[in-house]
Design a protein around this motif. Structure first.
Motif, PDB file in Angstrom:
ATOM      1  N   ILE A   1     -24.448  42.805 105.605  1.00 59.08           N
ATOM      2  CA  ILE A   1     -25.805  42.998 106.126  1.00 59.08           C
ATOM      3  C   ILE A   1     -26.705  41.820 105.758  1.00 59.08           C
ATOM      4  CG2 ILE A   1     -27.879  44.447 105.967  1.00 59.08           C
ATOM      5  CD1 ILE A   1     -26.038  46.840 105.575  1.00 59.08           C
ATOM      6  N   SER A   2     -26.711  41.431 104.455  1.00 60.30           N
ATOM      7  CA  SER A   2     -27.618  40.350 104.026  1.00 60.30           C
ATOM      8  C   SER A   2     -27.119  39.724 102.727  1.00 60.30           C
ATOM      9  CB  SER A   2     -29.037  40.886 103.836  1.00 60.30           C
ATOM     10  OG  SER A   2     -29.873  39.887 103.267  1.00 60.30           O
ATOM     11  N   PRO A   3     -26.539  38.544 102.788  1.00 61.76           N
ATOM     12  CA  PRO A   3     -26.101  37.863 101.549  1.00 61.76           C
ATOM     13  C   PRO A   3     -27.252  37.606 100.582  1.00 61.76           C
ATOM     14  CG  PRO A   3     -25.119  36.840 103.477  1.00 61.76           C
ATOM     15  CD  PRO A   3     -26.150  37.803 103.985  1.00 61.76           C
ATOM     16  N   LEU A   4     -28.459  37.306 101.103  1.00 59.92           N
ATOM     17  CA  LEU A   4     -29.598  37.014 100.236  1.00 59.92           C
ATOM     18  C   LEU A   4     -29.994  38.245  99.420  1.00 59.92           C
ATOM     19  CD1 LEU A   4     -31.910  35.226  99.236  1.00 59.92           C
ATOM     20  CD2 LEU A   4     -33.257  35.990 101.222  1.00 59.92           C
ATOM     21  N   LEU A   5     -30.129  39.395 100.074  1.00 57.29           N
ATOM     22  CA  LEU A   5     -30.488  40.617  99.349  1.00 57.29           C
ATOM     23  C   LEU A   5     -29.373  41.033  98.383  1.00 57.29           C
ATOM     24  CD1 LEU A   5     -32.258  42.875 102.022  1.00 57.29           C
ATOM     25  CD2 LEU A   5     -33.279  41.511 100.205  1.00 57.29           C
ATOM     26  N   THR A   6     -28.156  40.729  98.745  1.00 59.35           N
ATOM     27  CA  THR A   6     -27.036  41.068  97.848  1.00 59.35           C
ATOM     28  C   THR A   6     -27.135  40.286  96.546  1.00 59.35           C
ATOM     29  OG1 THR A   6     -25.612  41.508  99.750  1.00 59.35           O
ATOM     30  CG2 THR A   6     -24.529  41.161  97.632  1.00 59.35           C
ATOM     31  N   LEU A   7     -27.462  39.010  96.643  1.00 57.69           N
ATOM     32  CA  LEU A   7     -27.625  38.198  95.434  1.00 57.69           C
ATOM     33  C   LEU A   7     -28.773  38.728  94.571  1.00 57.69           C
ATOM     34  CD1 LEU A   7     -27.108  34.603  96.910  1.00 57.69           C
ATOM     35  CD2 LEU A   7     -25.514  35.943  95.527  1.00 57.69           C
ATOM     36  N   VAL A   8     -29.843  39.188  95.221  1.00 56.32           N
ATOM     37  CA  VAL A   8     -30.961  39.772  94.474  1.00 56.32           C
ATOM     38  C   VAL A   8     -30.500  41.024  93.734  1.00 56.32           C
ATOM     39  CG1 VAL A   8     -33.223  40.893  94.687  1.00 56.32           C
ATOM     40  CG2 VAL A   8     -32.719  38.828  96.022  1.00 56.32           C
ATOM     41  N   ALA A   9     -29.720  41.879  94.432  1.00 57.60           N
ATOM     42  CA  ALA A   9     -29.244  43.117  93.817  1.00 57.60           C
ATOM     43  C   ALA A   9     -28.301  42.831  92.648  1.00 57.60           C
ATOM     44  CB  ALA A   9     -28.533  43.981  94.858  1.00 57.60           C
ATOM     45  N   LEU A  10     -27.554  41.726  92.754  1.00 60.64           N
ATOM     46  CA  LEU A  10     -26.565  41.411  91.704  1.00 60.64           C
ATOM     47  C   LEU A  10     -27.206  40.844  90.445  1.00 60.64           C
ATOM     48  CD1 LEU A  10     -23.650  39.854  93.788  1.00 60.64           C
ATOM     49  CD2 LEU A  10     -23.682  42.070  92.637  1.00 60.64           C
ATOM     50  N   LEU A  11     -28.517  40.495  90.514  1.00 61.29           N
ATOM     51  CA  LEU A  11     -29.163  39.934  89.328  1.00 61.29           C
ATOM     52  C   LEU A  11     -29.150  40.905  88.154  1.00 61.29           C
ATOM     53  CD1 LEU A  11     -32.296  38.175  90.924  1.00 61.29           C
ATOM     54  CD2 LEU A  11     -30.250  37.084  89.957  1.00 61.29           C
ATOM     55  N   SER A  12     -29.101  42.206  88.441  1.00 60.06           N
ATOM     56  CA  SER A  12     -29.149  43.203  87.362  1.00 60.06           C
ATOM     57  C   SER A  12     -27.803  43.419  86.685  1.00 60.06           C
ATOM     58  CB  SER A  12     -29.656  44.540  87.916  1.00 60.06           C
ATOM     59  OG  SER A  12     -28.750  45.055  88.882  1.00 60.06           O
ATOM     60  N   VAL A  13     -26.719  42.959  87.299  1.00 60.52           N
ATOM     61  CA  VAL A  13     -25.382  43.260  86.767  1.00 60.52           C
ATOM     62  C   VAL A  13     -25.146  42.636  85.389  1.00 60.52           C
ATOM     63  CG1 VAL A  13     -22.897  42.976  87.146  1.00 60.52           C
ATOM     64  CG2 VAL A  13     -24.393  43.637  89.041  1.00 60.52           C
ATOM     65  N   PRO A  14     -25.408  41.322  85.180  1.00 61.36           N
ATOM     66  CA  PRO A  14     -25.153  40.763  83.836  1.00 61.36           C
ATOM     67  C   PRO A  14     -25.936  41.488  82.743  1.00 61.36           C
ATOM     68  CG  PRO A  14     -25.522  39.004  85.420  1.00 61.36           C
ATOM     69  CD  PRO A  14     -25.881  40.286  86.104  1.00 61.36           C
ATOM     70  N   LEU A  15     -27.198  41.822  83.034  1.00 66.26           N
ATOM     71  CA  LEU A  15     -28.007  42.530  82.040  1.00 66.26           C
ATOM     72  C   LEU A  15     -27.416  43.915  81.751  1.00 66.26           C
ATOM     73  CD1 LEU A  15     -30.491  42.575  80.253  1.00 66.26           C
ATOM     74  CD2 LEU A  15     -31.819  43.407  82.217  1.00 66.26           C
ATOM     75  N   SER A  16     -26.929  44.583  82.798  1.00 61.72           N
ATOM     76  CA  SER A  16     -26.308  45.905  82.614  1.00 61.72           C
ATOM     77  C   SER A  16     -25.077  45.819  81.730  1.00 61.72           C
ATOM     78  CB  SER A  16     -25.939  46.501  83.979  1.00 61.72           C
ATOM     79  OG  SER A  16     -27.084  46.691  84.783  1.00 61.72           O
ATOM     80  N   ILE A  17     -24.267  44.776  81.928  1.00 64.41           N
ATOM     81  CA  ILE A  17     -23.051  44.612  81.125  1.00 64.41           C
ATOM     82  C   ILE A  17     -23.402  44.366  79.658  1.00 64.41           C
ATOM     83  CG2 ILE A  17     -21.048  43.126  80.739  1.00 64.41           C
ATOM     84  CD1 ILE A  17     -20.949  42.676  83.765  1.00 64.41           C
ATOM     85  N   VAL A  18     -24.392  43.514  79.422  1.00 63.92           N
ATOM     86  CA  VAL A  18     -24.799  43.208  78.047  1.00 63.92           C
ATOM     87  C   VAL A  18     -25.293  44.473  77.348  1.00 63.92           C
ATOM     88  CG1 VAL A  18     -26.477  41.975  76.635  1.00 63.92           C
ATOM     89  CG2 VAL A  18     -25.309  40.789  78.502  1.00 63.92           C
ATOM     90  N   VAL A  19     -26.112  45.254  78.026  1.00 69.28           N
ATOM     91  CA  VAL A  19     -26.653  46.482  77.441  1.00 69.28           C
ATOM     92  C   VAL A  19     -25.533  47.472  77.139  1.00 69.28           C
ATOM     93  CG1 VAL A  19     -28.075  48.512  77.911  1.00 69.28           C
ATOM     94  CG2 VAL A  19     -28.939  46.233  78.452  1.00 69.28           C
ATOM     95  N   THR A  20     -24.599  47.635  78.079  1.00 69.72           N
ATOM     96  CA  THR A  20     -23.492  48.588  77.890  1.00 69.72           C
ATOM     97  C   THR A  20     -22.632  48.204  76.691  1.00 69.72           C
ATOM     98  OG1 THR A  20     -23.426  49.048  80.265  1.00 69.72           O
ATOM     99  CG2 THR A  20     -21.472  49.628  78.979  1.00 69.72           C
ATOM    100  N   LEU A  21     -22.281  46.919  76.587  1.00 72.84           N
ATOM    101  CA  LEU A  21     -21.434  46.482  75.477  1.00 72.84           C
ATOM    102  C   LEU A  21     -22.156  46.620  74.141  1.00 72.84           C
ATOM    103  CD1 LEU A  21     -19.747  43.282  77.007  1.00 72.84           C
ATOM    104  CD2 LEU A  21     -18.738  45.544  76.668  1.00 72.84           C
ATOM    105  N   ALA A  22     -23.438  46.288  74.126  1.00 71.02           N
ATOM    106  CA  ALA A  22     -24.200  46.359  72.871  1.00 71.02           C
ATOM    107  C   ALA A  22     -24.294  47.789  72.364  1.00 71.02           C
ATOM    108  CB  ALA A  22     -25.597  45.771  73.075  1.00 71.02           C
TER     109      ALA A  22
END
Length: 603
Positions: A178-199
């Motif tokens: 649908i939209s590569p640009l919006l997908t990249l925006v949505a993916l910005l939260s993934v690294p932060l989510s991983i860091v929080v989960t592991l911590a």
């Protein structure tokens, strides 16, 4: 019996949690169900592929409505076709989910079944020393509570994690479409989510280890208090028992609360992060609608996908507590399965057709702990048919001696032979087959009295059972019971006295027609009259058999061929009753302590 100090702490509480290693091993334990796992993956992939199409179809409906309202009218037939297709897809996806859930339950229960089976088999291969160091309730907790927890973890994990991962992949594909640009925006939260989960996960895992360790301790205490309920009541220790229970219960509550609370923070934290991403997507999507680069239907579909994208991440994170709890239980079960086993039996060889019962201890040494010797350089020869009585103070090594003969423990030096054959070269089954053993602590199985007497002999006839019962004076009290030999008892032997339970175990040993008899305080629980009757019965039954009799009451072993007096793991005297009395040594002092009236001081 001398034993090593009992270690009340679970091994899992003394070593760091190997989450990754235990998780890999748990996954490997499901290998026998690999075909079912492949089917589940296929069903999950098909179900997810269907479900992720639905938002795109709904977005298409929105575009049809918007175009129709702004042009020649709404094409309701086209909308109906799209909606019907969406309904068919939803129903098909639900069907796949139903079948997948059934197969997942089968895999989880099959894995639990195998683990219990392995644990039960493992117990038969563990040395007696392992059980000296582990409370029974702790071992039972690993086989029951921990395995049940593993089963529940697998059942939920296979369903939710597989679906979540596949949904994540499918949603990402649709979002990029649908939209590569919006997908990249949505993916910005993934690294932060991983860091929080592991911590957070690192802080939660030790709490789950403590939770299941505390569960084992609590079960051990309950099992002890239940089996010793009469003594707790008799000695007025109810308050102490209740206080100990409260202590373990509080420990379990505290560790469980900390584990659930810490791991429970993961889901709301990730939901907050996901909502931030959702706001960004909505804002940028609205700007792209205004600029004309995206339709309302596309943005609507993408927003739905962004919600679906965050949902599996939150689901996986919310399962962190379940996964950590399950892996903690798996490590405890694997610790049992990895416990050091008793030495394996030697290669099979032709068994002897006849055992005469000549037993020899040749320079035998043994120690429970490497730096604490118990028996040192003990030598003894017992001829066939001899009755050997072993006496001495508590902790002298009397029971240890016969445990070494039975290979419940392995010698640390020297050797033991039966008819000249080193017992270490014999299989345990071959060694123990001609030996009958009666312990001070009675042990019965749930079943009838007849089944308990026949426990050691396959296919024993009722005539043989009654014959053994009559020889050991079991028959005289069984005849007074309404159901006689068919009287059903539980493993505690409720309904019969302690002395009668002891008589049943003696009858069980005699029915095996052993060549070697081991009687470890076998008459300690019977009254004086019954003791005399048993002594007469044993005198005739010992004829032609090698017998080891461990006794504290010296009156029961006066007619023994040889009396061994043990102190600190050594034989300090040996001879018959009269000879040892005349010698005026250790045996004479023991005898005098039992049969000489103590002086009573008066004011």
């Amino acid at each position: 019996m001398s034993t090593a100090a009992v270690n009340r702490d679970s091994p899992s509480s003394k070593k760091p949690m190997d989450f990754a290693g235990s998780a890999r091993r748990l996954v490997a334990s499901m290998r026998p169900d690999l075909l079912l796992i492949i089917i589940i993956l296929a069903l999950a992939a098909a179900g997810v592929a269907l479900s992720v199409v639905v938002p795109a179809l709904l977005g298409r409906v929105t575009d049809l409505v918007v175009v129709g309202l702004g042009g020649s009218g709404v094409d309701f037939a086209a909308i109906a076709r799209v909606l019907l297709l969406a309904v068919v897809i939803v129903v098909a996806s639900a069907g796949f989910t139903l079948v997948r859930g059934r197969l997942t339950a089968r895999i989880a229960l099959s894995t639990a079944f195998r683990l219990r089976e392995q644990a039960a088999t493992k117990i038969t291969r563990l040395p007696l020393g392992y059980f000296d160091q582990q409370p029974r309730g702790e071992v039972l907790s690993r086989i029951t509570n921990d395995v049940d927890n593993i089963s529940q973890t697998l059942q939920q994990a296979l369903n939710r994690i597989v679906t979540s991962v596949l949904t994540l992949i499918g949603v990402l594909v649709m979002m990029f479409w649908i939209s590569p640009l919006l997908t990249l925006v949505a993916l910005l939260s993934v690294p932060l989510s991983i860091v929080v989960t592991l911590a957070i996960g690192r802080r939660a895992q030790p709490q789950f280890v403590r939770q299941w360790t505390a569960t084992g301790k609590l079960n051990g205490h309950i099992e002890e208090m239940y089996t010793g309920h009469a003594l707790v009541q008799a000695f007025g220790r109810q308050r102490e028992a209740a206080d100990t229970f409260q202590e373990h219960n509080r420990e379990l509550f505290a560790s469980s609360f900390r584990a659930q609370f810490v791991s429970g923070v993961i889901e709301p934290a990730l939901r907050f992060i996901g909502n931030l991403g959702y706001v960004l997507v909505a804002v940028i999507g609205g700007l792209r609608i205004i600029s004309g680069s995206m339709t309302i239907g596309d943005v609507q579909a993408f927003i739905q996908y962004s919600q679906q994208f965050n949902q599996p991440i939150s689901q996986i994170a919310s399962m962190a507590n379940l996964l950590q709890s399950g892996v903690a239980s798996a490590e405890r079960v694997f610790a049992l399965l990895d416990a050091e086993e008793q030495d394996p039996d030697p290669a099979t060889r032709p068994e002897r057709t006849r055992v005469t019962g000549r037993v020899a201890f040749e320079g035998v040494s043994f120690r429970y702990e490497p730096d604490k010797p118990l028996i040192e350089d003990l030598s003894l020869t017992v001829d066939p048919g001899q009755t050997v009585a072993i006496v001495g103070p508590t902790g002298a090594g009397k029971t240890t001696l016969v445990n070494l003969l039975m290979r419940f423990y392995e010698t640390t030096g020297g050797r033991i032979t039966v008819d000249g054959v080193d017992v270490a070269t014999m299989s345990r089954a071959e060694l123990r087959r001609p030996i009958g053993m009666v312990l001070q602590d009675t042990w019965l199985v749930g079943g009838t009295i007849a089944e308990n007497i026949a426990y050691g002999v396959d296919g024993a006839t009722r005539e043989k059972i009654v014959e053994a019962a009559m020889a050991t004076h079991v028959d005289r009290f069984v005849r007074t019971l309404p159901e006689g030999y068919d009287t059903v008892m539980d493993h505690e032997g409720d309904g019969v006295s302690a002395g009668e339970k002891q008589l049943i175990t003696i009858a069980r040993a005699f029915l095996t027609e052993p060549v070697i008899l081991i009687l470890d305080e076998a008459t300690s629980s019977v009254d004086t009259r019954t003791e005399v009757l048993i002594q007469h019965a044993m005198a005739s039954l010992r004829e032609g058999r090698t017998s080891f009799v461990i006794a504290h009451r010296l009156s029961t072993i006066r007619d023994a061929d040889v009396i061994l007096v043990m102190e600190s793991g050594r034989i300090v005297e040996q001879g018959d009753h009269e000879t040892l009395l005349a010698a005026g040594g250790a045996y004479s002092r023991l005898y005098a302590a039992q049969f000489t009236e103590p002086a009573v001081e008066t004011a």
